[in-house]
Write a protein that holds these residues in place. Structure first.
Motif, PDB file in Angstrom:
ATOM      1  N   LEU A 298     -16.341   4.607   4.222  1.00  0.00           N
ATOM      2  CA  LEU A 298     -15.145   5.035   4.942  1.00  0.00           C
ATOM      3  C   LEU A 298     -15.428   5.253   6.426  1.00  0.00           C
ATOM      4  N   ALA A 299     -16.646   5.684   6.733  1.00  0.00           N
ATOM      5  CA  ALA A 299     -16.996   6.001   8.123  1.00  0.00           C
ATOM      6  C   ALA A 299     -17.109   4.760   8.999  1.00  0.00           C
ATOM      7  N   GLN A 300     -17.089   3.584   8.403  1.00  0.00           N
ATOM      8  CA  GLN A 300     -17.206   2.354   9.195  1.00  0.00           C
ATOM      9  C   GLN A 300     -15.924   2.010   9.946  1.00  0.00           C
ATOM     10  N   TRP A 301     -14.820   2.609   9.537  1.00  0.00           N
ATOM     11  CA  TRP A 301     -13.528   2.201  10.071  1.00  0.00           C
ATOM     12  C   TRP A 301     -12.865   3.328  10.851  1.00  0.00           C
ATOM     13  N   THR A 302     -12.347   2.998  12.013  1.00  0.00           N
ATOM     14  CA  THR A 302     -11.638   3.980  12.835  1.00  0.00           C
ATOM     15  C   THR A 302     -10.484   4.596  12.068  1.00  0.00           C
ATOM     16  N   SER A 303      -9.805   3.774  11.283  1.00  0.00           N
ATOM     17  CA  SER A 303      -8.609   4.229  10.572  1.00  0.00           C
ATOM     18  C   SER A 303      -8.895   5.258   9.485  1.00  0.00           C
ATOM     19  N   SER A 304     -10.121   5.314   8.974  1.00  0.00           N
ATOM     20  CA  SER A 304     -10.432   6.273   7.910  1.00  0.00           C
ATOM     21  C   SER A 304     -11.381   7.376   8.360  1.00  0.00           C
ATOM     22  N   ARG A 305     -11.882   7.289   9.585  1.00  0.00           N
ATOM     23  CA  ARG A 305     -12.808   8.330  10.065  1.00  0.00           C
ATOM     24  C   ARG A 305     -12.136   9.684  10.214  1.00  0.00           C
ATOM     25  N   GLU A 306     -10.901   9.678  10.661  1.00  0.00           N
ATOM     26  CA  GLU A 306     -10.218  10.948  10.894  1.00  0.00           C
ATOM     27  C   GLU A 306     -10.074  11.754   9.611  1.00  0.00           C
ATOM     28  N   ALA A 307      -9.864  11.074   8.500  1.00  0.00           N
ATOM     29  CA  ALA A 307      -9.762  11.768   7.214  1.00  0.00           C
ATOM     30  C   ALA A 307     -11.077  12.479   6.880  1.00  0.00           C
ATOM     31  N   LEU A 308     -12.202  11.859   7.228  1.00  0.00           N
ATOM     32  CA  LEU A 308     -13.506  12.482   6.990  1.00  0.00           C
ATOM     33  C   LEU A 308     -13.717  13.674   7.902  1.00  0.00           C
TER      34      LEU A 308
ATOM     35  N   ASP B 242       3.949   5.638  -5.699  1.00  0.00           N
ATOM     36  CA  ASP B 242       4.054   5.524  -7.156  1.00  0.00           C
ATOM     37  C   ASP B 242       3.024   6.437  -7.811  1.00  0.00           C
ATOM     38  N   SER B 243       3.488   7.496  -8.434  1.00  0.00           N
ATOM     39  CA  SER B 243       2.561   8.447  -9.062  1.00  0.00           C
ATOM     40  C   SER B 243       1.818   7.842 -10.241  1.00  0.00           C
ATOM     41  N   ASN B 244       2.308   6.713 -10.757  1.00  0.00           N
ATOM     42  CA  ASN B 244       1.649   6.055 -11.889  1.00  0.00           C
ATOM     43  C   ASN B 244       0.680   4.967 -11.465  1.00  0.00           C
ATOM     44  N   SER B 245       0.540   4.744 -10.165  1.00  0.00           N
ATOM     45  CA  SER B 245      -0.409   3.724  -9.707  1.00  0.00           C
ATOM     46  C   SER B 245      -1.818   4.125 -10.091  1.00  0.00           C
ATOM     47  N   LEU B 246      -2.690   3.145 -10.207  1.00  0.00           N
ATOM     48  CA  LEU B 246      -4.062   3.437 -10.602  1.00  0.00           C
ATOM     49  C   LEU B 246      -4.746   4.347  -9.591  1.00  0.00           C
ATOM     50  N   LEU B 247      -4.493   4.109  -8.310  1.00  0.00           N
ATOM     51  CA  LEU B 247      -5.146   4.913  -7.277  1.00  0.00           C
ATOM     52  C   LEU B 247      -4.720   6.375  -7.362  1.00  0.00           C
ATOM     53  N   ARG B 248      -3.427   6.613  -7.518  1.00  0.00           N
ATOM     54  CA  ARG B 248      -2.950   7.994  -7.635  1.00  0.00           C
ATOM     55  C   ARG B 248      -3.442   8.637  -8.934  1.00  0.00           C
ATOM     56  N   THR B 249      -3.563   7.845  -9.984  1.00  0.00           N
ATOM     57  CA  THR B 249      -4.058   8.368 -11.256  1.00  0.00           C
ATOM     58  C   THR B 249      -5.517   8.795 -11.142  1.00  0.00           C
TER      59      THR B 249
ATOM     60  N   ILE C 215      -7.058   4.727   1.014  1.00  0.00           N
ATOM     61  CA  ILE C 215      -7.753   5.832   0.352  1.00  0.00           C
ATOM     62  C   ILE C 215      -7.838   7.053   1.255  1.00  0.00           C
ATOM     63  N   SER C 216      -7.921   6.827   2.560  1.00  0.00           N
ATOM     64  CA  SER C 216      -8.042   7.948   3.504  1.00  0.00           C
ATOM     65  C   SER C 216      -6.781   8.799   3.564  1.00  0.00           C
ATOM     66  N   THR C 217      -5.662   8.274   3.065  1.00  0.00           N
ATOM     67  CA  THR C 217      -4.421   9.054   3.049  1.00  0.00           C
ATOM     68  C   THR C 217      -4.263   9.878   1.777  1.00  0.00           C
ATOM     69  N   THR C 218      -5.237   9.782   0.880  1.00  0.00           N
ATOM     70  CA  THR C 218      -5.224  10.573  -0.355  1.00  0.00           C
ATOM     71  C   THR C 218      -6.153  11.779  -0.207  1.00  0.00           C
TER      72      THR C 218
ATOM     73  N   GLY D 215       0.817  -1.205   0.000  1.00  0.00           N
ATOM     74  CA  GLY D 215       0.000   0.000   0.000  1.00  0.00           C
ATOM     75  C   GLY D 215       0.852   1.256   0.000  1.00  0.00           C
ATOM     76  N   THR D 216       1.943   1.226   0.745  1.00  0.00           N
ATOM     77  CA  THR D 216       2.864   2.362   0.769  1.00  0.00           C
ATOM     78  C   THR D 216       3.468   2.592  -0.599  1.00  0.00           C
ATOM     79  N   ARG D 217       3.792   1.516  -1.287  1.00  0.00           N
ATOM     80  CA  ARG D 217       4.359   1.634  -2.622  1.00  0.00           C
ATOM     81  C   ARG D 217       3.330   2.190  -3.608  1.00  0.00           C
ATOM     82  N   VAL D 218       2.072   1.804  -3.428  1.00  0.00           N
ATOM     83  CA  VAL D 218       1.007   2.355  -4.272  1.00  0.00           C
ATOM     84  C   VAL D 218       0.928   3.871  -4.101  1.00  0.00           C
TER      85      VAL D 218
END
Length: 370
Positions: A322-332, A178-185, A283-286, A172-175
């Motif tokens: 995203l709101a279901q998870w503690t790890s992604s709530r802070e981003a929201l 990597d600016s060419n990863s699908l997620l970053r694109t 996704i919450s780190t994007t 996930g860190t590599r994704v």
């Protein structure tokens, strides 16, 4: 064979393949992909790559020569690319084809070609996003698509199979790096096209955002096995509508409460809770959570027009996921979801229900027990 030959023959071949996959000939879709007699996915992939290379060459030539023949050539290439992307979409609808595609030898090269279209923000980018969404209705496709990086899958090649992605972790860190990863694109696509949403008019840029968010909704959705098919199938004869004729057919109404909140159903297969949580964390780190909140908060449309699979409807579904998870709530919370959803939490219907559920998950409302 003709697809691999001269441009004129290739265009004719692409038109014929597309015609074979249209709605009225959908019975051809599985044989075209699952047979060993032809390699349609490989041929389409090579044709897409070729059209992109020729477009680049044409642009370079245009700097030296303004001949009208170059303009006509570019128009032909654009039509080829449109036909290829439409055909990919049609072929990605049957579940048998999804499995064959992700296990096939052309999987990584195909994703690389489609990701390049998205990265270039071409008019067909929205068709590529629909393809990503269609493919990820199969649970087994979610991780390899979300974690796609051209360099890793191109270099390692066939040794990496989708089933071998047992955990995300360092990958996930590599994704993210990597600016060419699908997620970053996809993230860049959303950022680049967001200004086009300020006016209440449909555009290919707006449709690219909508179906990119549909893809994100799929891969963040925690659900069980479902046989409801909500794949996207559009009739090219209505191309100018940019999505008015999207066909979301359902054979029953047995979705769980989680399906209802997310707005997502139709997944075949099961993916672990841990995998979905890791994807949501990724996704919450994007910038994607911030953009999702923006699409809801700053929509130019009144809530009464937030129909099923509108951008606002899809965005609320992703935020629910995203709101279901503690790890992604802070981003929201950082994105202002608590304040932005307050204005709609009192509404009747699904949108108000979702807003209340999200704000409850984020700690803004007391937990309500039935």
């Amino acid at each position: 064979k003709a697809v691999k030959e001269c441009h004129a023959r290739r265009s004719g071949a692409l038109e014929k393949i597309y015609e074979l996959t249209k709605k009225d000939k959908e019975y051809n879709r599985i044989p075209l992909v699952c047979t060993k007699k032809w390699d349609i996915i490989g041929a389409l992939t090579e044709a897409l790559i070729s059209s992109q290379e020729q477009s680049i060459e044409g642009e370079e030539s245009h700097d030296k020569n303004s001949d009208s023949n170059l303009y006509n050539h570019k128009s032909d290439l654009d039509e080829d690319r449109r036909l290829i992307c439409w055909t990919f979409n049609n072929l990605s609808i049957p579940y048998e084809n999804k499995a064959t595609i992700i296990e096939g030898k052309n999987f990584s090269k195909m994703l690389q070609a489609l990701t390049k279209v998205v990265d270039s923000n071409l008019p067909e980018a929205y068709l590529c996003c629909i393809f990503f969404m269609n493919l990820t209705f199969l649970a087994h496709a979610i991780r390899p698509v979300v974690l796609y990086m051209p360099l890793i899958l191109r270099d390692v090649g066939k040794s990496i199979k989708p089933s071998s992605f047992d955990g995300i972790g360092a990958l996930g860190t590599r994704v993210l790096d990597d600016s060419n990863s699908l997620l970053r694109t996809v993230e860049r696509l959303l950022i680049a096209n967001s200004p086009s949403l300020m006016k209440p008019i449909k555009s290919v840029q707006g449709e690219a955002i909508r179906w990119a968010c549909g893809f994100i909704r799929n891969v963040t959705f925690l659900g069980e096995v479902s046989v409801v098919d909500h794949n996207i199938n559009k009739d090219r004869s209505n191309d100018s509508s940019y999505g008015d004729n999207v066909n979301n057919s359902s054979n029953n109404d047995t979705s769980s409460a989680n399906d209802y909140l997310s707005g997502n159903s139709g997944r075949q297969g099961v993916i672990s809770r841990e995998s979905i949580e890791e994807i949501c964390t990724l996704i919450s780190t994007t910038e994607i959570p911030r953009l999702l909140v923006h699409y809801v908060r700053d929509s130019p449309y009144p809530t009464i027009k937030w129909s099923k699979d509108s951008l606002e409807d899809i965005s609320l579904g992703v935020i629910c996921n995203l709101a279901q998870w503690t790890s992604s709530r802070e981003a929201l919370r950082r994105a202002g979801a608590v304040q932005s959803l307050e204005k709609i939490e009192g509404l009747a219907g699904i949108h108000g229900y979702r807003a209340r559920a999200i704000r409850c998950s984020l700690g803004a409302l007391p937990l309500q027990m039935n």
